[in-house]
Design a protein around this motif. Structure first.
Motif, PDB file in Angstrom:
ATOM      1  N   PRO A   1       0.833  -1.206   0.000  1.00  0.00           N
ATOM      2  CA  PRO A   1       0.000   0.000   0.000  1.00  0.00           C
ATOM      3  C   PRO A   1       0.868   1.255   0.000  1.00  0.00           C
ATOM      4  N   ALA A   2       0.366   2.305  -0.663  1.00  0.00           N
ATOM      5  CA  ALA A   2       1.109   3.562  -0.734  1.00  0.00           C
ATOM      6  C   ALA A   2       1.184   4.230   0.634  1.00  0.00           C
ATOM      7  N   LYS A   3       2.219   5.039   0.802  1.00  0.00           N
ATOM      8  CA  LYS A   3       2.367   5.844   2.021  1.00  0.00           C
ATOM      9  C   LYS A   3       2.532   7.309   1.595  1.00  0.00           C
ATOM     10  N   PRO A   4       1.398   7.943   1.220  1.00  0.00           N
ATOM     11  CA  PRO A   4       1.486   9.305   0.685  1.00  0.00           C
ATOM     12  C   PRO A   4       2.058  10.293   1.694  1.00  0.00           C
ATOM     13  N   GLY A   5       2.892  11.204   1.185  1.00  0.00           N
ATOM     14  CA  GLY A   5       3.491  12.235   2.021  1.00  0.00           C
ATOM     15  C   GLY A   5       2.984  13.611   1.653  1.00  0.00           C
ATOM     16  N   ALA A   6       3.885  14.558   1.566  1.00  0.00           N
ATOM     17  CA  ALA A   6       3.517  15.945   1.278  1.00  0.00           C
ATOM     18  C   ALA A   6       3.078  16.104  -0.180  1.00  0.00           C
ATOM     19  N   LYS A   7       2.312  17.183  -0.431  1.00  0.00           N
ATOM     20  CA  LYS A   7       1.895  17.480  -1.800  1.00  0.00           C
ATOM     21  C   LYS A   7       3.122  17.866  -2.624  1.00  0.00           C
ATOM     22  N   VAL A   8       3.293  17.178  -3.756  1.00  0.00           N
ATOM     23  CA  VAL A   8       4.377  17.527  -4.671  1.00  0.00           C
ATOM     24  C   VAL A   8       3.825  18.339  -5.836  1.00  0.00           C
ATOM     25  N   LEU A   9       2.711  17.899  -6.403  1.00  0.00           N
ATOM     26  CA  LEU A   9       2.091  18.581  -7.546  1.00  0.00           C
ATOM     27  C   LEU A   9       0.681  19.017  -7.181  1.00  0.00           C
ATOM     28  N   GLU A  10       0.390  20.300  -7.431  1.00  0.00           N
ATOM     29  CA  GLU A  10      -0.960  20.830  -7.270  1.00  0.00           C
ATOM     30  C   GLU A  10      -1.364  21.518  -8.572  1.00  0.00           C
ATOM     31  N   VAL A  11      -2.469  21.093  -9.138  1.00  0.00           N
ATOM     32  CA  VAL A  11      -3.000  21.684 -10.377  1.00  0.00           C
ATOM     33  C   VAL A  11      -4.349  22.299 -10.048  1.00  0.00           C
ATOM     34  N   ARG A  12      -4.514  23.593 -10.392  1.00  0.00           N
ATOM     35  CA  ARG A  12      -5.728  24.313 -10.038  1.00  0.00           C
ATOM     36  C   ARG A  12      -6.314  25.011 -11.255  1.00  0.00           C
ATOM     37  N   ASP A  13      -7.540  24.636 -11.602  1.00  0.00           N
ATOM     38  CA  ASP A  13      -8.319  25.316 -12.643  1.00  0.00           C
ATOM     39  C   ASP A  13      -7.508  25.503 -13.921  1.00  0.00           C
ATOM     40  N   LEU A  14      -6.927  24.414 -14.402  1.00  0.00           N
ATOM     41  CA  LEU A  14      -6.067  24.464 -15.589  1.00  0.00           C
ATOM     42  C   LEU A  14      -6.924  24.476 -16.854  1.00  0.00           C
ATOM     43  N   ASN A  15      -6.640  25.408 -17.751  1.00  0.00           N
ATOM     44  CA  ASN A  15      -7.376  25.534 -19.014  1.00  0.00           C
ATOM     45  C   ASN A  15      -6.400  25.664 -20.166  1.00  0.00           C
ATOM     46  N   ILE A  16      -6.731  25.013 -21.272  1.00  0.00           N
ATOM     47  CA  ILE A  16      -5.939  25.119 -22.500  1.00  0.00           C
ATOM     48  C   ILE A  16      -6.893  25.298 -23.672  1.00  0.00           C
ATOM     49  N   THR A  17      -6.599  26.277 -24.510  1.00  0.00           N
ATOM     50  CA  THR A  17      -7.297  26.455 -25.788  1.00  0.00           C
ATOM     51  C   THR A  17      -6.253  26.361 -26.883  1.00  0.00           C
TER      52      THR A  17
END
Length: 513
Positions: A252-268
């Motif tokens: 089982p995984a042992k998640p730690g601190a946030k490494v990647l945070e993606v917020r409201d990402l938009n691409i046109t």
């Protein structure tokens, strides 16, 4: 009672490309009205053998018999005349033509197209009714999904009177529901007396749909067995020559601190199409977030933004620090400096330069590393070559030759070169797209083990794959993307392929019901 002649019989087929013996004295019999699977590792000779049957290559020696009659197949026109059709992994369709125009392309009755189109419309309607291959004749190819495009390829072959169909990795771009529909179509074709050869690396598909399966290894035919009398572990061992672990073995995984945070990402994109629509998620140290979705729903653009070669709006944070998404700093070099490694989806177009040597490919993107510098003006090529040889040994690249061009390696070994280059950089975040696309089962086992080992070292991993089985077995959490939007997250233990497949099609269980 007379014996029924095989639909296809190959005797003593051999083919060499320079010193490489691709096929060695191959013999195979495919009975009419059956679905015959062919499996083998990358470089086993499957595609070469089918290319000989379809007239792309000429065998150095050997004989081909169709329905008991010896034939010569110097080109694909001769193959079509012999009743053979082929549906390629990458469809051979003109995207701005209609379904009808694609079906008759190359099979017109004369200079005047109107009679050909009218005849094709009638025959298409009859074929659709007979085999359950319903498509809209006037739809433009670029406007229909990949499942429908595959039906068009099958209709093209049937329109040309094919009694034998060769399908090369036909489910690689399909949702589970589309794959099930394809299998129903293949069963219908079999019932109508058609003969089907199915090339696939997915053992589950072999067990589900075929009557007989042939195994190739190193250019030779090692076994042909009735599917009912074998099993996935036995087939895997026949393919690789050793026992293969078919499941991912992980704690089982042992998640730690946030490494990647993606917020409201938009691409046109440059055509004004909204490719990503308010995408938000996070990945923690020591866990794998799997992104499931049918190709073309925004996951490629997501990897491109994270990898530094696509612009976007929104926010991306790595280890709590924002990444610039708008200016010149938005590039791969700055991403690598932030501890991001990237295994792209298309290794040949984005991960390697095919005419360059392995040692040159192994340093791409990391040539500024001090250990590769002799001085400010020159790189230490001897150090790069030694480092490449060490990586090739650790990642079991075959052959372990730094001086071979990338194009000389099989697909699985090309993938290992890219993986070795990126994973050995001790990244905080690994972006990995389609890690086992076109890779044989032995290499799949190895690649999965390396991904899990990196996770267990406390690294954050974002995995993008169209293979649901791979997503379910590797991921600690699963997010599904459809039409550029996140449909939701699931834990692997709380979901299954059916639910994920519905989400990949933009539906929930309630909506499907």
């Amino acid at each position: 009672m007379t014996d029924i002649a095989p639909a296809i019989e190959l005797k003593g087929i051999s083919k060499a490309f320079g010193p490489v013996q691709a096929n060695k004295d191959i013999a195979i019999r495919v009975m009419p009205g059956t679905i015959h699977g062919i499996i083998g590792e990358n470089g086993a000779g499957k595609s070469t053998l089918m290319s000989i049957l379809y007239g792309f290559y000429k065998a150095d020696k050997g004989e081909i018999f169709i329905s008991g009659r010896k034939v010569q197949i110097p080109d694909s026109q001769a193959a079509i005349a012999a009743g053979i059709g082929m549906v390629f992994q990458h469809f051979k369709l003109v995207e701005n033509f209609t379904v009808l125009e694609n079906v008759i392309l190359g099979a017109e009755d004369g200079a005047m197209l109107r009679p050909s189109l009218a005849k094709a419309r009638r025959e298409l309607k009859a074929l659709a009714e007979e085999y359950g291959l319903n498509v809209e004749p006037d739809a433009v190819i670029e406007d229909i999904g990949v499942g429908m495009q595959q039906r068009v390829e099958i209709l093209k072959a049937l329109y040309r009177q094919a009694d034998i169909l060769i399908l090369d990795e036909p489910t690689g771009v399909l949702t589970p529901a589309e794959a099930d529909q394809l299998f129903r179509i293949l069963e219908r074709l079999r019932e109508e007396g058609k003969t089907i050869i199915l090339i696939t690396h997915k053992l589950r598909e072999i067990m589900e749909i075929t009557d007989t399966v042939s195994v190739m290894r190193r250019g030779e035919m090692t076994a042909t067995v009735k599917t009912a009398n074998t099993s996935p572990p036995e087939l895997a061992e026949l393919m690789v020559g050793r026992k293969v672990l078919l499941r991912v073995d992980k704690e089982p995984a042992k998640p730690g601190a946030k490494v990647l945070e993606v917020r409201d990402l938009n691409i046109t994109d440059d055509k004004g199409v909204h490719r990503l629509k308010g995408v938000s998620f996070e990945v923690r140290a020591g866990e794998i977030l799997g992104i499931a979705g049918v190709a073309g729903n925004g996951q490629s653009e997501l990897l491109e933004v994270l990898g530094g070669y696509e612009k976007a709006t929104g926010e991306i944070l790595v280890n709590g620090e924002k990444i610039d998404l708008t200016g010149s700093k938005s590039d791969g070099q700055s991403r690598r400096a932030r501890g991001i490694a990237h295994v792209p989806e298309d290794r040949q177009r984005e991960g390697l330069i095919m005419d360059y040597f392995a040692w040159e490919n192994m340093v791409f993107g990391y040539h500024h590393d001090p250990k590769y510098q002799r001085n400010r003006l020159l790189m230490d090529n001897a150090a790069i070559k030694k480092d490449t040889a060490d990586k090739m040994e650790r990642f079991d690249v075959r052959p372990p030759d730094p001086f071979l061009q990338a194009k000389s390696f099989s697909g699985g070994n090309q993938q290992k070169i890219v993986l070795a280059r990126e994973m050995e950089r001790d990244p905080d975040l690994l972006l990995i797209g389609q890690p086992t696309r076109g890779v044989d089962i032995g290499a799949i086992e190895f690649i999965h083990q390396q991904i899990i080992a990196l996770r267990d070292q406390g690294k954050a991993i974002l995995l993008v794959s169209v293979e649901l089985e791979e997503i379910l077995s590797l991921s600690d959490r699963i997010a599904v993307i459809f039409d550029g939007k996140m449909m939701g997250e699931r834990l692997p233990a709380d979901t299954d392929e059916n639910e994920l497949g519905l989400m990949m099609a933009g539906m929930t269980k309630g909506e499907a019901a």
